[in-house]
Design an enzyme around this catalytic site. Structure first.
Site, PDB file in Angstrom:
ATOM      1  CB  SER A 143      80.015  31.649 -27.245  1.00  0.00           C
ATOM      2  OG  SER A 143      81.204  30.909 -27.028  1.00  0.00           O
ATOM      3  CE  LYS A 144      73.874  27.104 -26.412  1.00  0.00           C
ATOM      4  NZ  LYS A 144      73.202  27.486 -27.610  1.00  0.00           N
ATOM      5  NE  ARG A 145      81.745  27.786 -30.416  1.00  0.00           N
ATOM      6  CZ  ARG A 145      80.446  27.805 -30.673  1.00  0.00           C
ATOM      7  NH1 ARG A 145      79.706  26.742 -30.454  1.00  0.00           N
ATOM      8  NH2 ARG A 145      79.867  28.890 -31.137  1.00  0.00           N
TER       9      ARG A 145
END
Ligand code: GLU
Length: 454
Positions: free
Chosen positions: A209-211
């Site tokens: 994920s982007k995180r």
């Protein structure tokens, strides 16, 4: 004629999952002599931003992709921004309503009617996937009560209009595909072939994920962090696909030549930072030298002006001889510092060795003054500001003779006197690329450092 599309939503930067999808579509199209279409799924008007749209174009181009039809390029089946295709979507909705494939419910929204209890998606990567319609949730909304089309309707209507033959996208879309297949059928349109690419997992095994803090995720971040597009491309190709001869270093041409959707695996692909780093350093060493030089130059940081001032040929020669020392483009700054920096600090590795290794200390105390004296005696040819390779050789030979040291015992101190460090790129190349005045200055600094009481 094979026609494939990459259909990103311009609601954020180009993510590596999207880039991998684009790449597999692109490589497949080129391999098949087909067409690669870029379509923007920008129906989310609030979150779709022009800056993201530009970022997607830039990211794709940076990775080496071009497209045959798209929002700016145009093409026979445009427009290629979904937000500009409302008329076509409404026409498809009307058609579905007429044929009974869709109906308006109590709330006034148009829904797809499930005409059967089972949908079979024959996926190139995942084989036959059977979906029970009652497990797919409520019949999907096609037009919201405000009359706007949903992703399901817009996507399928556009794929039909754009004559898409193969839909290649992430495995997270598989259940959507079951619904989409029903829409294609209800529209009386040919159903394209599907290939769902395996999920990409982060290094921690969780869905990327982007995180994810353990690896970068947006293409722009990789670019800014010193990765070559060739390396990222190569890495992305191997996220879910393998070369038939297990070749691991692949140019775009290699990938196109040997790509086959049948060789895409259906198990999740894990993002391996070590592999990406390995490929990056491999590509830095194997690119044509002029390409490597222009990729490295922007990463010379605070030394960029001085590097430019030394001229293009200087940088080409430096990269040719010294790029082995760069595992990442960002290492260009350290290399530039060695070449043009004013004085170098004596690194902690050298200081530790001077303090703890009496033999090394003794060798440095012999080599450093000898080297410095030889430099002081030397005169350069009138047209040069660096030693010639022959002179450099003569000087090191003179130090060898004077000190009676050879091999490591000679070259470790010498390297320290030239670079302030115990390791680094090819010393003989550095000797004839670093300005003579600078070599003298560093030699003097090192004489002092080596003489200090320990
Ligand atoms: N805009 C969708 C996405 O980014 C497109 C999916 C597709 O139909 O390929 O996931």
């Amino acid at each position: 004629m094979v026609r494939v599309r990459f259909a990103p939503s311009p609601t954020g930067s180009l993510h590596i999952g999207g880039a991998r999808t684009a790449l597999f579509n692109f490589v497949f199209a080129r391999k098949m002599g087909g067409q690669f279409i870029l379509r923007l799924d920008d129906t989310d008007r609030e979150r779709s931003l022009e800056e993201h749209e530009k970022g997607i174009y830039e990211g794709l181009r940076w990775l080496g992709m071009d497209w045959d039809e798209g929002p700016e390029a145009g093409g026979p089946y445009g427009p290629y921004r979904q937000s500009e295709r409302m008329e076509q979507h409404l026409a498809a909705a009307e058609k579905l309503k007429q044929s009974g494939g869709a109906y308006v419910d109590d709330e006034g929204v148009l829904r797809l009617r499930y005409p059967k209890t089972e949908v079979i998606v024959d996926d190139i990567v995942n084989g036959e996937c059977v979906f029970k319609t009652d497990a797919l949730g409520p019949e999907p909304v096609l037009l919201r009560s405000n009359g706007t089309p949903t992703y399901h309707l817009a996507s399928v209507a556009d794929d039909v209009d754009m004559k898409i033959t193969h839909i290649i996208r992430g495995a997270d879309h598989l259940t959507n595909t079951a619904k989409h297949k029903l829409i294609f059928e209800a529209l009386g349109a040919p159903v394209p072939r599907f290939a769902h690419l395996p999920l990409i997992l982060g290094p921690d095994g969780a869905k990327l994920s982007k995180r994810n803090s353990e690896c970068l995720t947006s293409v722009g971040e990789f670019q800014a962090s010193g990765f070559l597009p060739q390396a990222l491309n190569n890495f992305l190709m191997l996220l879910g696909w393998s070369h038939p001869e297990s070749k691991e270093q692949l140019s775009m041409e290699d990938s196109i030549e040997s790509f086959d959707l049948e060789r895409v695996g259906n198990t999740a692909a894990v993002f391996d930072n070590n592999k990406l780093n390995f490929l990056n350093s491999w590509w830095i060493r194997h690119l044509p030298v002029a390409e490597a030089a222009s990729a490295l130059e922007p990463f010379t940081g605070q030394f960029r002006e001085q590097i430019e001032a030394r001229g293009h040929d200087f940088w080409l020669e430096a990269v040719d001889k010294l790029r082995d020392g760069c595992a990442n483009l960002r290492d260009a700054e350290g290399l530039a510092k060695l070449l043009v920096g004013d004085g170098v600090e004596v690194g902690s590795d050298v200081r530790d060795a001077l303090a703890s290794d009496s033999e090394f200390r003794a060798h440095c105390r012999a080599v450093a003054p000898s080297w410095s004296d030889r430099l002081e005696e030397t005169e350069l040819d009138a047209d040069r500001d660096t030693l010639s390779p022959e002179q450099a050789k003569q000087l090191t030979n003179a130090v060898k003779k004077e000190t009676g040291l050879k091999g490591k015992e000679l070259f470790k101190p010498l390297r320290a006197a030239v670079t302030g460090s115990l390791s680094g790129p090819d010393l003989s190349a550095l000797l004839s690329l670093t300005r003579f005045t600078e070599l003298r200055r560093r030699a003097k600094q090192f004489v002092e450092a080596a003489a200090l009481e320990n």
